[in-house]
Design an enzyme around this catalytic site. Sequence first.
Site, PDB file in Angstrom:
ATOM      1  N   HIS A 157       0.862  -1.188   0.000  1.00  0.00           N
ATOM      2  CA  HIS A 157       0.000   0.000   0.000  1.00  0.00           C
ATOM      3  C   HIS A 157       0.888   1.225   0.000  1.00  0.00           C
ATOM      4  O   HIS A 157       1.826   1.320   0.776  1.00  0.00           O
ATOM      5  CB  HIS A 157      -0.907   0.029   1.231  1.00  0.00           C
ATOM      6  CG  HIS A 157      -2.051  -0.939   1.158  1.00  0.00           C
ATOM      7  ND1 HIS A 157      -3.160  -0.825   1.940  1.00  0.00           N
ATOM      8  CD2 HIS A 157      -2.248  -2.030   0.387  1.00  0.00           C
ATOM      9  CE1 HIS A 157      -4.008  -1.806   1.655  1.00  0.00           C
ATOM     10  NE2 HIS A 157      -3.467  -2.556   0.726  1.00  0.00           N
ATOM     11  N   PRO A 165      -3.351   0.125  19.728  1.00  0.00           N
ATOM     12  CA  PRO A 165      -3.224  -0.437  18.381  1.00  0.00           C
ATOM     13  C   PRO A 165      -3.195   0.570  17.237  1.00  0.00           C
ATOM     14  O   PRO A 165      -2.749   0.216  16.143  1.00  0.00           O
ATOM     15  CB  PRO A 165      -4.461  -1.332  18.261  1.00  0.00           C
ATOM     16  CG  PRO A 165      -5.441  -0.774  19.223  1.00  0.00           C
ATOM     17  CD  PRO A 165      -4.649  -0.206  20.344  1.00  0.00           C
ATOM     18  N   LYS A 167       1.792  -0.492  15.468  1.00  0.00           N
ATOM     19  CA  LYS A 167       3.240  -0.490  15.710  1.00  0.00           C
ATOM     20  C   LYS A 167       3.753  -1.747  16.407  1.00  0.00           C
ATOM     21  O   LYS A 167       4.953  -2.020  16.398  1.00  0.00           O
ATOM     22  CB  LYS A 167       3.622   0.730  16.564  1.00  0.00           C
ATOM     23  CG  LYS A 167       3.631   2.027  15.776  1.00  0.00           C
ATOM     24  CD  LYS A 167       4.760   2.064  14.774  1.00  0.00           C
ATOM     25  CE  LYS A 167       4.471   2.990  13.637  1.00  0.00           C
ATOM     26  NZ  LYS A 167       4.638   2.413  12.309  1.00  0.00           N
ATOM     27  N   TYR A 221       4.505   6.309  10.362  1.00  0.00           N
ATOM     28  CA  TYR A 221       3.652   5.169  10.011  1.00  0.00           C
ATOM     29  C   TYR A 221       4.456   4.128   9.231  1.00  0.00           C
ATOM     30  O   TYR A 221       4.346   2.927   9.466  1.00  0.00           O
ATOM     31  CB  TYR A 221       2.451   5.647   9.193  1.00  0.00           C
ATOM     32  CG  TYR A 221       1.315   4.646   9.130  1.00  0.00           C
ATOM     33  CD1 TYR A 221       0.192   4.784   9.946  1.00  0.00           C
ATOM     34  CD2 TYR A 221       1.359   3.570   8.251  1.00  0.00           C
ATOM     35  CE1 TYR A 221      -0.844   3.866   9.894  1.00  0.00           C
ATOM     36  CE2 TYR A 221       0.328   2.650   8.189  1.00  0.00           C
ATOM     37  CZ  TYR A 221      -0.774   2.800   9.008  1.00  0.00           C
ATOM     38  OH  TYR A 221      -1.799   1.885   8.961  1.00  0.00           O
ATOM     39  N   TYR A 262      -8.798   5.418   8.039  1.00  0.00           N
ATOM     40  CA  TYR A 262      -8.893   5.782   9.454  1.00  0.00           C
ATOM     41  C   TYR A 262      -9.950   6.884   9.539  1.00  0.00           C
ATOM     42  O   TYR A 262      -9.713   7.995   9.061  1.00  0.00           O
ATOM     43  CB  TYR A 262      -7.548   6.303   9.967  1.00  0.00           C
ATOM     44  CG  TYR A 262      -6.492   5.226  10.163  1.00  0.00           C
ATOM     45  CD1 TYR A 262      -5.743   4.755   9.082  1.00  0.00           C
ATOM     46  CD2 TYR A 262      -6.259   4.695  11.425  1.00  0.00           C
ATOM     47  CE1 TYR A 262      -4.770   3.766   9.276  1.00  0.00           C
ATOM     48  CE2 TYR A 262      -5.290   3.714  11.620  1.00  0.00           C
ATOM     49  CZ  TYR A 262      -4.560   3.252  10.545  1.00  0.00           C
ATOM     50  OH  TYR A 262      -3.599   2.280  10.733  1.00  0.00           O
TER      51      TYR A 262
END
Length: 398
Positions: free
Chosen positions: A77, A294, A298, A384, A204
Site C-alpha cells: 500500500h 493499536p 506499531k 507510520y 482511518y
Amino acid sequence: MPTRTDVAIVGAGPAGLLLAHLLQREGIGVVVLEAKSREYLETSPHRIRAGVMEWGTREILVQAGLGEGLLQNGYEHQGIYLAHAGELHRIDFPSLAEGWRIWVYGQQYQVRDMIARFLEEGGEILFEHEVVGLADLTTAPKVRYRTPEGQEGELEAMFVVGADGSHSRARSFVPGLLLKQTTYPFAWLGILAETAPAAEELIYASHERGFALFSMRSPNLARNYLQVSPEENPDDWPEERIWEELNLRLGGVARVEPGPLLEKSLTPHRAFVAEPMQYGRFFLVGDAAHVVPPTGAKGMNLAVADAVALFQALWAFYKKGEEEGLRRYTQTCLDHVWQGEFFSYWMTHLLHAQPDPFQEGLRRAHLAQVLSSEALKRFLAENYTGRRTTGRWVRSLA
Ligand code: DHB
C-alpha cells in the site's frame, strides 16, 4: 529433551521466532519454549493481530529468508486515507517519506510462516511447555518448565530471552524491572468478515460517534474496528448493529457491505514500557517489554526491531567476544520503543472521540492542523512507514 543451549527463548511470537531464526542461521544454539500449542498459535481467533508491516519490517523479514509467504500473499500500500466530515484525505507515503510505504499481511500468517520455516531448518520449539521459574539469571541461567504431561524439567542456557507477550510469565520472575504504564479510555471492537474492504487502502475515520478503522487481509476479507468504551460487552453488538455503525462512521465516503463474521473481539487499549529491558543474562523483546495502543499498528514492528537489536548484540558476543552490545541493549532499544509509544499515543489521540468536551475540542483542532499541513502529514507518513524510527534496523542488517 534438550538440557542445555546457548539461548533459551520463551515465547514463539514474532520477536522470539525472528530472533531464533537469525541465531540458528549463524550456528548459535537456540531452544524456543512456548506455553500454547502450535495449532492454537496458528488458528485461534484470539490470536488475531494487526496486519500492517512497516517497509523496514518487510525488508528485514525478506532479508532473513522469512518472506516467502508475505511476498506471495501480502499487498503493498502506498498510502492510507483519513476520513473526516464526509471527506477522504489521502496520505501519500512515497512522496512524504522518501519512497517508504507499507505492506499488508496478517501477523498471525507471518507467525505461521516463521514456525514452519524454523522447524524445517531443524529448529527446536517445545510447544505446550509452560515456564514455571527462572533462576541464576546473573550467573548460569536456568529455565524451569512444565511439560504437557505435567512433568517438570530444566534447561540451562547462556542467555534467556523473554518473548512471551504482554502478560509475560518470564518477566514475572525477573527482579528490578519497572513498568512505566498509562491507561487509555478507549477500546476497539474488531471484526474479521468475508466481504470486500471499504477501499483499496486503509481508511482511518474520525467521527463524533467515535473512531472507526477499515482494514483488510485480502480483497475479500475485511478487518474493521470500532472505538467503544473499555466496559463495552461485545454481546451488545449483534452483526446488524456493527455494520450500521461502521457505515455511519464512514460518513458517506465509502460503504462496507455486510458479510459473514469470522471473528469478533474487544481490545482495550493499554500501554507500558518495562525498564530496563534486561537483567544479568536475561533480555526482554517485543510485547513482553512494551505494549502500544493499536492505532498505527506499531506492535509487531517494534518487536521485530528489538529482535534484530538483540540478535546483533548476541552475534557480536558469540563471534567477536564483545559484551558492549549486550550491556547497552536497553539503551539501544529505548529509542525506537519510545518513538513507537509516542506515535501510537499521537495517532490514538488524533482520531478517537473524547468524552470530555474540552479534550474533544483540542482533538478537532489537532486534526484540522494535520489535514491542512504538509509538515504534519510528513510526520505521520515517516512514522507510520517507520522510515524515521525502526527504519535504521534494516540498514544495520544489510
Ligand atoms: C490493522 C490494525 C491496526 O491497529 C492498524 O492501525 C491498522 C490495521 C489491522 O488489523 O489490519
